[in-house]
Design a protein around this motif. Structure first.
Motif, mmCIF file in Angstrom:
data_model
loop_
_atom_site.group_PDB
_atom_site.id
_atom_site.type_symbol
_atom_site.label_atom_id
_atom_site.label_comp_id
_atom_site.label_asym_id
_atom_site.label_seq_id
_atom_site.Cartn_x
_atom_site.Cartn_y
_atom_site.Cartn_z
ATOM 1 N N ARG A 1 42.890 34.626 44.019
ATOM 2 C CA ARG A 1 42.124 34.229 45.005
ATOM 3 C C ARG A 1 40.940 33.568 44.526
ATOM 4 N NH1 ARG A 1 41.079 37.855 50.051
ATOM 5 N NH2 ARG A 1 39.984 35.648 50.565
ATOM 6 N N GLY A 2 40.778 33.723 43.159
ATOM 7 C CA GLY A 2 39.687 32.900 42.398
ATOM 8 C C GLY A 2 38.606 33.728 42.060
ATOM 9 N N LEU A 3 38.643 35.135 42.167
ATOM 10 C CA LEU A 3 37.410 36.229 42.033
ATOM 11 C C LEU A 3 37.062 36.087 40.416
ATOM 12 C CD1 LEU A 3 35.304 38.096 42.973
ATOM 13 C CD2 LEU A 3 37.180 39.809 42.535
ATOM 14 N N LYS A 4 35.791 35.658 40.293
ATOM 15 C CA LYS A 4 35.651 35.852 38.531
ATOM 16 C C LYS A 4 34.379 37.126 38.282
ATOM 17 C CE LYS A 4 36.695 31.019 37.807
ATOM 18 N NZ LYS A 4 36.136 29.800 37.395
ATOM 19 N N GLY A 5 33.657 37.216 39.463
ATOM 20 C CA GLY A 5 32.609 38.406 39.241
ATOM 21 C C GLY A 5 31.703 38.287 40.447
ATOM 22 N N VAL A 6 30.564 39.110 40.273
ATOM 23 C CA VAL A 6 29.815 39.425 41.115
ATOM 24 C C VAL A 6 27.974 38.975 40.860
ATOM 25 C CG1 VAL A 6 31.079 40.985 42.391
ATOM 26 C CG2 VAL A 6 29.359 41.810 40.700
ATOM 27 N N THR A 7 27.190 38.651 41.759
ATOM 28 C CA THR A 7 25.771 38.447 41.453
ATOM 29 C C THR A 7 25.268 39.826 41.779
ATOM 30 O OG1 THR A 7 25.463 37.921 43.667
ATOM 31 C CG2 THR A 7 25.847 36.025 42.025
ATOM 32 N N GLY A 8 25.911 40.716 42.412
ATOM 33 C CA GLY A 8 25.138 42.010 42.716
ATOM 34 C C GLY A 8 25.903 43.181 41.993
ATOM 35 N N VAL B 1 39.172 46.174 49.319
ATOM 36 C CA VAL B 1 37.956 45.541 48.326
ATOM 37 C C VAL B 1 37.159 44.830 49.185
ATOM 38 C CG1 VAL B 1 37.432 44.282 46.597
ATOM 39 C CG2 VAL B 1 39.171 45.725 46.204
ATOM 40 N N LEU B 2 35.926 45.039 49.462
ATOM 41 C CA LEU B 2 35.074 44.250 50.374
ATOM 42 C C LEU B 2 34.095 43.415 49.495
ATOM 43 C CD1 LEU B 2 34.360 47.024 52.813
ATOM 44 C CD2 LEU B 2 36.179 45.312 52.928
ATOM 45 N N ALA B 3 33.699 42.121 50.044
ATOM 46 C CA ALA B 3 32.566 41.436 49.387
ATOM 47 C C ALA B 3 31.359 41.629 50.446
ATOM 48 C CB ALA B 3 32.976 39.991 48.962
ATOM 49 N N THR B 4 30.186 41.609 49.924
ATOM 50 C CA THR B 4 29.139 41.766 51.150
ATOM 51 C C THR B 4 28.514 40.180 51.162
ATOM 52 O OG1 THR B 4 27.314 42.218 49.426
ATOM 53 C CG2 THR B 4 28.458 43.953 50.586
ATOM 54 N N GLN C 1 31.171 32.022 45.767
ATOM 55 C CA GLN C 1 30.903 30.638 45.246
ATOM 56 C C GLN C 1 31.334 30.423 43.828
ATOM 57 O OE1 GLN C 1 26.917 29.983 46.380
ATOM 58 N NE2 GLN C 1 27.250 30.165 48.488
ATOM 59 N N GLY C 2 32.189 29.386 43.637
ATOM 60 C CA GLY C 2 32.711 29.414 42.349
ATOM 61 C C GLY C 2 33.183 30.505 41.630
ATOM 62 N N GLY C 3 34.026 31.313 42.494
ATOM 63 C CA GLY C 3 34.743 32.599 42.188
ATOM 64 C C GLY C 3 33.694 33.834 41.792
ATOM 65 N N VAL C 4 32.316 33.607 42.198
ATOM 66 C CA VAL C 4 31.490 34.591 42.233
ATOM 67 C C VAL C 4 31.075 35.145 43.408
ATOM 68 C CG1 VAL C 4 29.188 35.451 41.215
ATOM 69 C CG2 VAL C 4 30.873 33.854 39.788
ATOM 70 N N VAL C 5 31.270 36.513 43.803
ATOM 71 C CA VAL C 5 30.714 36.998 44.935
ATOM 72 C C VAL C 5 29.045 37.062 44.964
ATOM 73 C CG1 VAL C 5 30.604 38.844 46.492
ATOM 74 C CG2 VAL C 5 32.847 38.260 45.484
ATOM 75 N N GLN C 6 28.711 36.333 45.998
ATOM 76 C CA GLN C 6 27.015 36.269 46.272
ATOM 77 C C GLN C 6 26.627 37.540 46.732
ATOM 78 O OE1 GLN C 6 25.515 33.465 44.699
ATOM 79 N NE2 GLN C 6 27.845 33.608 44.042
ATOM 80 N N GLY C 7 26.779 38.695 46.224
ATOM 81 C CA GLY C 7 26.511 39.970 46.568
ATOM 82 C C GLY C 7 27.042 41.131 46.084
ATOM 83 N N ASP C 8 27.391 42.321 46.546
ATOM 84 C CA ASP C 8 28.104 43.381 46.198
ATOM 85 C C ASP C 8 29.604 43.300 46.336
ATOM 86 O OD1 ASP C 8 25.609 44.131 45.448
ATOM 87 O OD2 ASP C 8 25.362 45.385 47.347
ATOM 88 N N LEU C 9 30.419 43.960 45.379
ATOM 89 C CA LEU C 9 31.949 44.001 45.573
ATOM 90 C C LEU C 9 32.124 45.575 45.917
ATOM 91 C CD1 LEU C 9 34.508 42.286 45.263
ATOM 92 C CD2 LEU C 9 34.979 43.404 43.117
ATOM 93 N N VAL C 10 32.844 45.979 46.967
ATOM 94 C CA VAL C 10 32.989 47.251 47.258
ATOM 95 C C VAL C 10 34.270 47.852 47.115
ATOM 96 C CG1 VAL C 10 32.477 49.016 48.933
ATOM 97 C CG2 VAL C 10 30.739 46.784 48.734
ATOM 98 N N LEU C 11 34.538 48.889 46.527
ATOM 99 C CA LEU C 11 36.076 49.491 46.390
ATOM 100 C C LEU C 11 35.887 50.804 47.499
ATOM 101 C CD1 LEU C 11 38.808 49.924 45.388
ATOM 102 C CD2 LEU C 11 37.778 51.119 43.487
ATOM 103 N N ALA C 12 36.483 50.495 48.681
ATOM 104 C CA ALA C 12 36.486 51.514 49.622
ATOM 105 C C ALA C 12 37.870 52.172 49.983
ATOM 106 C CB ALA C 12 35.903 50.755 51.015
ATOM 107 N N GLY C 13 37.675 53.540 49.539
ATOM 108 C CA GLY C 13 39.035 54.402 49.919
ATOM 109 C C GLY C 13 39.188 54.716 51.335
ATOM 110 N N GLY C 14 40.478 55.007 51.643
ATOM 111 C CA GLY C 14 40.772 55.608 53.031
ATOM 112 C C GLY C 14 41.407 56.693 52.653
#
Length: 493
Positions: free
Chosen positions: A154-161, A114-117, A121-134
């Motif tokens: 880890r505090g994740l609540k959502g994304v802006t993207g 799981v990647l964040a672009t 901040q405040g639990g919200v990724v300022q960008g995209d969240l990516v589920l990357a398979g291998g």
């Protein structure tokens, strides 16, 4: 840890008719958690004087071919129709094991990340969240649920993207074999994102004059509902199932005549990346993480890793594959090894490697043996086993101990001779190959290939889950295999 609950392609509950019984193709036809067999050891049957006596008694249509060889020298001790090219069925997975170990290495683990672009901040990724398979073929819902739970810690609540998913680590293959019914769970799609062996759980319960239906991606601890796969009951006798793949959804119908009072089974998923993205989003919502609907991307965006799931090391992945004969694991490992964009090309790449490494004229159409086009002679298969053993390629320790068996096919508890092997079964095709190791005596390799390809090909596709006469044919073949091994152990060990 890999969850094995309910991975069989057949029905898990009662109230069903024979048309919905597990398939007679190479599927996991034993319980994932077998109950130890009790009772006293069964005495072995007397050894027949000749192999031909056993072959004649089996009354198999088609061809019976075998080779028994000394494991140390390769000297052939006994053979029959040894040069005839035969379908190897899931014995192909033993070859795929050798291929994957050489090309991927014993330390290889498949990663799902799981990647964040952007920064969080405040639990919200300022960008995209990516589920990357291998390309992990073993990933289960419980593992995905634990990954989501760790992200929440880890505090994740959502994304802006956006919520993106990438499945390009492996080519997207809609099904392993084209000549199987749509609904059989052992013939799923393949991609870089795979979940629950790319199967969705279908359950039905009688509700008045109708049925209550559900589709989910259940594990042991998480049971997320699935919306991108839809099921409707059709008032008809046949066919049992119909399937149609749409843009972003899969639509099934099931015949009312087949449902009875209730039951369940796993069905294949043809859009595995979308399936896994939806399950991830549903699990995230249960943890208070809000994500938009998943969108596919063709390349992995750059970003920081927030979490990952690692598969077991490759030898353990392959050991489980050999034990349960999971087709998707074989195909994922084979495709990862070859780097080819198409399954047929990947099968050819493995063919070329086998011929260069071990010699012979074997030909593989895929990596699991589910397709019926692969061919190998008993001579070539035995030669692969002999050379792999001599070169220390690590196949033998991964093979399952199938045991010595009595005349009725039951394992003889405590028998001093060890038999480790890989079996393979298709309609009117049954194969077994491996090692016979007596205590302190001569170790042998064997390859037994029985098959009637013309009879298999004559079975209509709609009937290939339970082809008339196939179960009895396979039972006779397996009895013959056990008798031959018992004879060889007595005469040559």
């Amino acid at each position: 840890m890999i969850t094995r609950r309910g991975i069989l392609g057949g029905l898990l509950a009662g109230g069903v008719i024979s048309a919905l019984s597990p398939a007679l193709a190479e599927v996991m036809d034993r319980s994932p958690r077998p109950v130890p067999r009790g009772g006293k050891p069964v005495a072995a049957a007397p050894v027949a004087q000749t192999a031909e006596t056993l072959v004649a008694a089996a009354k198999l249509t088609g061809t019976v071919a075998f080779v028994l060889a000394d494991a140390a020298t390769g000297a052939v001790l006994e053979s029959r129709e040894a040069a005839v090219p035969m379908p190897p069925a899931s014995v192909t997975k033993a070859v795929t094991t050798l291929y994957a170990l050489e090309h991927l290495g014993a330390g290889r683990r498949f990663l799902t990340r799981v990647l964040a672009t952007g920064p969080m901040q405040g639990g919200v990724v300022q960008g995209d969240l990516v589920l990357a398979g291998g390309g992990d073929p073993t990933l289960q819902t419980d593992q995905l649920g634990d990954l989501v739970a760790d992200l929440r810690k880890r505090g994740l609540k959502g994304v802006t993207g956006r919520f993106l998913y990438w499945e390009g680590a492996l080519p997207q293959v809609p099904r392993v074999a084209e000549d199987q019914p749509d609904h059989v769970g052992y013939n799923p799609a393949i991609s870089g994102l795979n979940l629950n062996f790319n199967r969705v759980h279908f359950e039905w319960k009688k509700a008045g004059s109708d049925w209550s239906l559900s589709m989910d991606a259940r594990g042991e601890r998480f049971v997320p509902r699935v919306g991108m796969v839809d099921m409707k009951v059709a008032r008809r006798e046949t066919p049992i199932f119909t399937y149609k793949k749409g843009e972003g959804h899969e639509d099934w119908t099931v015949a009312s005549s087949a449902l009875g009072k209730g039951g369940s089974r796993w069905l294949p998923v043809r859009l595995p990346g979308l399936y896994m993205a939806e399950v991830f989003r549903t699990l995230a919502a249960a943890q208070g993480i809000t994500l938009p609907a998943g969108q596919a991307v063709t390349s992995v965006p750059k970003g920081d890793e927030l979490g990952r799931v690692e598969s077991n090391a490759l030898p353990e992945v392959l050991r489980e594959m050999l034990r349960w004969s999971t087709n998707i694991t074989a195909e994922c490992c084979g495709l990862a090894s070859s780097g080819q964009a198409r399954l047929a090309a990947s099968g050819q790449a493995m063919t070329d490697w086998v011929r260069t490494t071990f010699g012979g004229q074997a030909s593989f159409a895929d990596h699991s043996g589910l397709g019926g086009a692969s061919r190998v002679s008993a001579t070539d298969l035995a030669q692969i086993l002999v050379k792999a053993h001599a070169q220390g390629r690590g196949l033998k320790p991964l093979l399952r101990n199938v045991g010595m068996k009595d005349a009725k096919g039951k394992v003889i508890d405590g028998h001093p001779v060890q038999v480790v092997a890989k079996s393979g079964t298709l309609n009117f095709v049954s194969a077994l190959a491996g090692h016979i190791t007596p205590p302190g005596g001569r170790e042998m390799v064997f390859a037994i290939l029985t098959g009637d390809p013309a009879r298999r090909d004559a079975v209509p596709v709609a009937d290939r889950e339970d082809a008339p006469g196939a179960k009895a044919w396979t039972a006779r073949s397996r009895t013959l295999q056990g008798q031959l091994i018992s004879r060889w152990a007595s005469l040559y060990a």
